[in-house]
Design a protein around this motif. Structure first.
Motif, PDB file in Angstrom:
ATOM      1  N   SER A  12       0.838  -1.201   0.000  1.00 59.25           N
ATOM      2  CA  SER A  12       0.000   0.000   0.000  1.00 59.25           C
ATOM      3  C   SER A  12       0.873   1.251   0.000  1.00 59.25           C
ATOM      4  O   SER A  12       2.071   1.187   0.224  1.00 59.25           O
ATOM      5  N   VAL A  13       0.219   2.396  -0.215  1.00 61.01           N
ATOM      6  CA  VAL A  13       0.853   3.709  -0.141  1.00 61.01           C
ATOM      7  C   VAL A  13       0.068   4.527   0.871  1.00 61.01           C
ATOM      8  O   VAL A  13      -1.157   4.594   0.806  1.00 61.01           O
ATOM      9  N   LYS A  14       0.782   5.142   1.817  1.00 62.18           N
ATOM     10  CA  LYS A  14       0.140   5.977   2.832  1.00 62.18           C
ATOM     11  C   LYS A  14       0.768   7.362   2.799  1.00 62.18           C
ATOM     12  O   LYS A  14       1.972   7.491   2.607  1.00 62.18           O
ATOM     13  N   VAL A  15      -0.070   8.403   2.986  1.00 53.76           N
ATOM     14  CA  VAL A  15       0.382   9.784   3.004  1.00 53.76           C
ATOM     15  C   VAL A  15      -0.311  10.496   4.153  1.00 53.76           C
ATOM     16  O   VAL A  15      -1.510  10.301   4.380  1.00 53.76           O
ATOM     17  N   ALA A  16       0.447  11.317   4.884  1.00 53.27           N
ATOM     18  CA  ALA A  16      -0.139  12.094   5.984  1.00 53.27           C
ATOM     19  C   ALA A  16       0.340  13.541   5.888  1.00 53.27           C
ATOM     20  O   ALA A  16       1.513  13.794   5.604  1.00 53.27           O
ATOM     21  N   LEU A  17      -0.564  14.479   6.132  1.00 52.04           N
ATOM     22  CA  LEU A  17      -0.248  15.895   6.196  1.00 52.04           C
ATOM     23  C   LEU A  17      -0.558  16.357   7.619  1.00 52.04           C
ATOM     24  O   LEU A  17      -1.680  16.173   8.101  1.00 52.04           O
ATOM     25  N   VAL A  27      -4.818  15.543   7.026  1.00 53.02           N
ATOM     26  CA  VAL A  27      -5.384  14.494   6.184  1.00 53.02           C
ATOM     27  C   VAL A  27      -4.459  13.279   6.217  1.00 53.02           C
ATOM     28  O   VAL A  27      -3.249  13.413   6.322  1.00 53.02           O
ATOM     29  N   VAL A  28      -5.068  12.103   6.167  1.00 53.12           N
ATOM     30  CA  VAL A  28      -4.331  10.843   6.055  1.00 53.12           C
ATOM     31  C   VAL A  28      -4.987  10.039   4.941  1.00 53.12           C
ATOM     32  O   VAL A  28      -6.192   9.834   4.958  1.00 53.12           O
ATOM     33  N   LEU A  29      -4.185   9.600   3.969  1.00 57.68           N
ATOM     34  CA  LEU A  29      -4.688   8.810   2.848  1.00 57.68           C
ATOM     35  C   LEU A  29      -4.009   7.450   2.845  1.00 57.68           C
ATOM     36  O   LEU A  29      -2.827   7.347   3.173  1.00 57.68           O
ATOM     37  N   HIS A  30      -4.747   6.435   2.448  1.00 58.48           N
ATOM     38  CA  HIS A  30      -4.244   5.060   2.423  1.00 58.48           C
ATOM     39  C   HIS A  30      -4.840   4.375   1.210  1.00 58.48           C
ATOM     40  O   HIS A  30      -6.054   4.234   1.117  1.00 58.48           O
ATOM     41  N   GLU A  31      -3.993   3.991   0.260  1.00 52.09           N
ATOM     42  CA  GLU A  31      -4.467   3.338  -0.964  1.00 52.09           C
ATOM     43  C   GLU A  31      -3.684   2.071  -1.231  1.00 52.09           C
ATOM     44  O   GLU A  31      -2.460   2.096  -1.097  1.00 52.09           O
ATOM     45  N   PRO A  32      -4.274   0.996  -1.620  1.00 50.41           N
ATOM     46  CA  PRO A  32      -5.710   0.759  -1.647  1.00 50.41           C
ATOM     47  C   PRO A  32      -6.254   0.680  -0.221  1.00 50.41           C
ATOM     48  O   PRO A  32      -5.490   0.568   0.736  1.00 50.41           O
ATOM     49  N   GLN A  33      -7.551   0.755  -0.079  1.00 46.06           N
ATOM     50  CA  GLN A  33      -8.172   0.770   1.250  1.00 46.06           C
ATOM     51  C   GLN A  33      -7.811  -0.475   2.064  1.00 46.06           C
ATOM     52  O   GLN A  33      -7.624  -0.393   3.262  1.00 46.06           O
ATOM     53  N   GLU A  35      -4.961  -3.444   2.390  1.00 49.59           N
ATOM     54  CA  GLU A  35      -3.618  -3.760   1.933  1.00 49.59           C
ATOM     55  C   GLU A  35      -3.613  -5.054   1.126  1.00 49.59           C
ATOM     56  O   GLU A  35      -4.333  -5.993   1.444  1.00 49.59           O
ATOM     57  N   MET A  36      -2.785  -5.065   0.102  1.00 50.39           N
ATOM     58  CA  MET A  36      -2.657  -6.256  -0.733  1.00 50.39           C
ATOM     59  C   MET A  36      -1.895  -7.330   0.039  1.00 50.39           C
ATOM     60  O   MET A  36      -1.046  -7.031   0.873  1.00 50.39           O
ATOM     61  N   GLU A  37      -2.198  -8.574  -0.267  1.00 49.45           N
ATOM     62  CA  GLU A  37      -1.514  -9.694   0.369  1.00 49.45           C
ATOM     63  C   GLU A  37      -0.072  -9.763  -0.137  1.00 49.45           C
ATOM     64  O   GLU A  37       0.202  -9.569  -1.314  1.00 49.45           O
ATOM     65  N   ILE A  38       0.858 -10.019   0.782  1.00 50.32           N
ATOM     66  CA  ILE A  38       2.252 -10.208   0.398  1.00 50.32           C
ATOM     67  C   ILE A  38       2.491 -11.701   0.257  1.00 50.32           C
ATOM     68  O   ILE A  38       2.239 -12.476   1.175  1.00 50.32           O
TER      69      ILE A  38
END
Length: 47
Positions: A12-17, A27-33, A35-38
């Motif tokens: 996943s990708v996470k961003v916080a301001l 704001v906090v964003l997390h994509e995809p909602q 997390e993909m399986e590793i």
């Protein structure tokens, strides 16, 4: 002034301001909602 943080991972990708002076989350964003399986070649192996 603001701080921006990035976490670019395998699943996943996470961003916080955040406001620097108060530490308040803007704001906090997390994509995809979800997390993909590793998938690893062997049990307990990690990247």
């Amino acid at each position: 002034m603001y701080y921006i943080g990035y976490d670019i991972g395998s699943s996943s990708v996470k961003v916080a301001l955040v406001e620097a002076k108060t530490g308040k989350k803007i704001v906090v964003l997390h994509e995809p909602q979800n997390e993909m399986e590793i998938v690893s070649l062997h049990p307990n192996w990690v990247e």
